[in-house]
Enzyme design. Structure first.
Site, PDB file in Angstrom:
ATOM      1  N   GLU A 199       1.031  -0.902   0.101  1.00  0.00           N
ATOM      2  CA  GLU A 199       0.448  -0.258   0.055  1.00  0.00           C
ATOM      3  C   GLU A 199       0.983   1.300  -0.094  1.00  0.00           C
ATOM      4  OE1 GLU A 199      -2.150   0.669   3.638  1.00  0.00           O
ATOM      5  OE2 GLU A 199      -3.444   1.910   2.150  1.00  0.00           O
ATOM      6  N   GLU A 242       2.971  10.234   6.235  1.00  0.00           N
ATOM      7  CA  GLU A 242       2.844   8.667   7.484  1.00  0.00           C
ATOM      8  C   GLU A 242       4.452   8.066   6.888  1.00  0.00           C
ATOM      9  OE1 GLU A 242      -1.025   6.722   7.240  1.00  0.00           O
ATOM     10  OE2 GLU A 242      -1.991   8.845   7.796  1.00  0.00           O
ATOM     11  N   ASP A 277      -5.186   3.114  -2.188  1.00  0.00           N
ATOM     12  CA  ASP A 277      -5.993   3.912  -1.386  1.00  0.00           C
ATOM     13  C   ASP A 277      -6.116   5.378  -1.833  1.00  0.00           C
ATOM     14  OD1 ASP A 277      -6.544   5.764   0.537  1.00  0.00           O
ATOM     15  OD2 ASP A 277      -5.538   3.917   2.671  1.00  0.00           O
ATOM     16  N   HIS A 280      -4.860   8.219   0.168  1.00  0.00           N
ATOM     17  CA  HIS A 280      -2.932   8.865  -0.203  1.00  0.00           C
ATOM     18  C   HIS A 280      -2.665   8.973  -1.765  1.00  0.00           C
ATOM     19  CE1 HIS A 280      -2.565   7.676   4.004  1.00  0.00           C
ATOM     20  NE2 HIS A 280      -2.898   6.002   3.602  1.00  0.00           N
ATOM     21  N   ARG A 302     -10.654  11.970   4.305  1.00  0.00           N
ATOM     22  CA  ARG A 302     -10.694  11.049   4.771  1.00  0.00           C
ATOM     23  C   ARG A 302     -11.938  10.244   5.515  1.00  0.00           C
ATOM     24  NH1 ARG A 302      -5.040   9.345   7.650  1.00  0.00           N
ATOM     25  NH2 ARG A 302      -5.064   6.470   6.245  1.00  0.00           N
ATOM     26  N   GLU A 331     -11.976   2.696   4.291  1.00  0.00           N
ATOM     27  CA  GLU A 331     -11.327   2.563   5.249  1.00  0.00           C
ATOM     28  C   GLU A 331     -10.546   4.212   5.665  1.00  0.00           C
ATOM     29  OE1 GLU A 331      -6.621   1.040   6.158  1.00  0.00           O
ATOM     30  OE2 GLU A 331      -6.435   2.499   5.661  1.00  0.00           O
TER      31      GLU A 331
END
Lengths: 269, 269
Positions: free
Chosen positions: A154, A160, A187, A190, A219, A248
């Site tokens: 990922e 991060e 994702d 990101h 998010r 998520e």
């Protein structure tokens, strides 16, 4: 129509964007009520009683287990495959093998995301750490093949982690490892920060995209931000993607509402 | 046609997205060559010889000073208006007054961005810290009014601070302070993460938008990511925005190239 999945944590989690953290029974109730196809679990210790019980309940409730995320080993324990401490690397290897065994009967993806940690120190040291990640993921992939399990790398945004931020970097890492049962988890949260062109990045990765999290730019559940999901869904269809759309997200305004917002939106795609 | 500005640091900086950090002569050469209208400087100590020399050279080279950013006081010194240490708050007040004096002859904006720091501790403590920020910015605004200087509050994304992430939150903070010479600095890099709809957020803030940084989604020069700048420029025109488009980007592939990419793109808007 894509299959749908919801990312939860059976145990309380340091990592914020997970629904129903620490309350898997409520998560499974919501998943069944809302007709999700699958659950995706974030796992620290695969032998934790909550993980074992959740796994059994997923089966009992007629759901699937789509993926197992592994970042908690780094966020909660500081374990990563690039650790300078060989003992930590051994502990993590053993845990990852157990996670692969947990994934095996489900044919679930094992996610290599936050567990990668952050490269530190000199350029030479960072190069050594990167090599350790390549070797470790090579071991996990071999163990995965023996157990019929695929792994997905990922890409995670720059705030991060400081390596494998983009899909191109994930594809490069996969080439470095050189195993077939390795793909990319895209994702969109990101991607919104890292990819110059989201649709083009997805398209260029083609069938290496093996798992997808449609999380919006802020998010929250898809549809609450500004990502052009219809365009990305069209790219996935062109590529013949047959996997899940997973959500998520931050549990806002609350887990149940976010879960409903996501699947209602997924149904429009 | 918007006026153009380039964000630089006259001194080396911890904060990464600044061009020509520590090399203001090269910055001014590039600004003149590329026909920028103005320079925006990130300042730690306004009495630093490099800052004084840069300020004089901006005048000599026929450029304008569009804005002064103040985040280095937090990033390099840990000073913020919410500090629990009254001595730090006094030191910062004195520095901010000096920065306002530096801005005064230019009619430059003073940016309240990273200097805000990060709220810590209990909810009550965070509330006290927020009140300190309101009071401090009230003092700066009063000193600004006496010197003909406006201040702009910059919303910054969640990874860099935990308060005032969105334009709405900045407008709320401005109402809490209650002074007229306070506006919003809209930085599209942060907006891409925080705003559900970038154009709508800009539009809703109307003429409170007093300064704009057109930085792309990946923090590179405008045009290198996926932000829809033509749409945002149209909103600014509708709002009667008469200020600058500024570029505050990572120095990639190098400062000079990024400066050229940005202004070439600004000219298309």
């Amino acid at each position: 129509m894509f299959k749908s999945s919801m990312a939860i944590s059976p145990t309380p989690a340091v990592f914020a964007p997970l629904l129903f953290a620490g309350d898997w029974p409520a998560a499974l109730d919501a998943a069944v009520d809302l007709s999700y196809d699958a659950i995706e679990i974030s796992v620290r210790d695969p032998d934790d009683p909550a993980v074992v019980a959740c796994d059994e309940a997923v089966r009992r409730r007629g759901l699937q287990l789509s993926a197992i995320a592994t970042g908690q080993s780094f966020y909660s324990d500081g374990w990563s495959p690039i650790s300078d401490d060989p003992e930590v690397r051994t502990l993590l290897d053993e845990r990852m093998y157990r996670i692969i065994e947990l994934a095996s009967p489900w044919n679930a993806m094992v996610v290599i995301g936050g567990v990668r940690g952050t490269l530190t120190g000199s350029e030479v040291h960072r190069g050594d750490q990167y090599e350790r990640a390549v070797e470790a993921v090579g071991r996990y992939a071999e163990y995965g093949r023996a157990n019929g399990v695929s792994l997905v790398i990922e890409p995670i945004n720059r705030y991060e982690t400081n390596y494998i931020n983009t899909i191109q970097e994930a594809l490069h890492f996969i080439r470095d490892v050189g195993q077939d049962n390795l793909g990319v988890l895209a994702d969109t949260f990101h991607m919104n920060i890292e990819e110059a062109n989201l649709a083009e990045s997805l398209r260029s990765a083609g069938d290496r995209i093996r798992h997808v999290q449609f999380t919006d730019s802020n998010r929250l559940a898809a549809g609450r931000g500004h990502i052009d999901f219809p365009e990305l869904a069209a790219v996935l269809r062109e590529s013949g993607y047959g996997g899940y759309l997973s959500t998520e997200t931050l549990p806002l305004p609350d887990s149940r509402t976010a879960a409903k917002q996501a699947i209602d939106y997924f149904r429009t795609l």
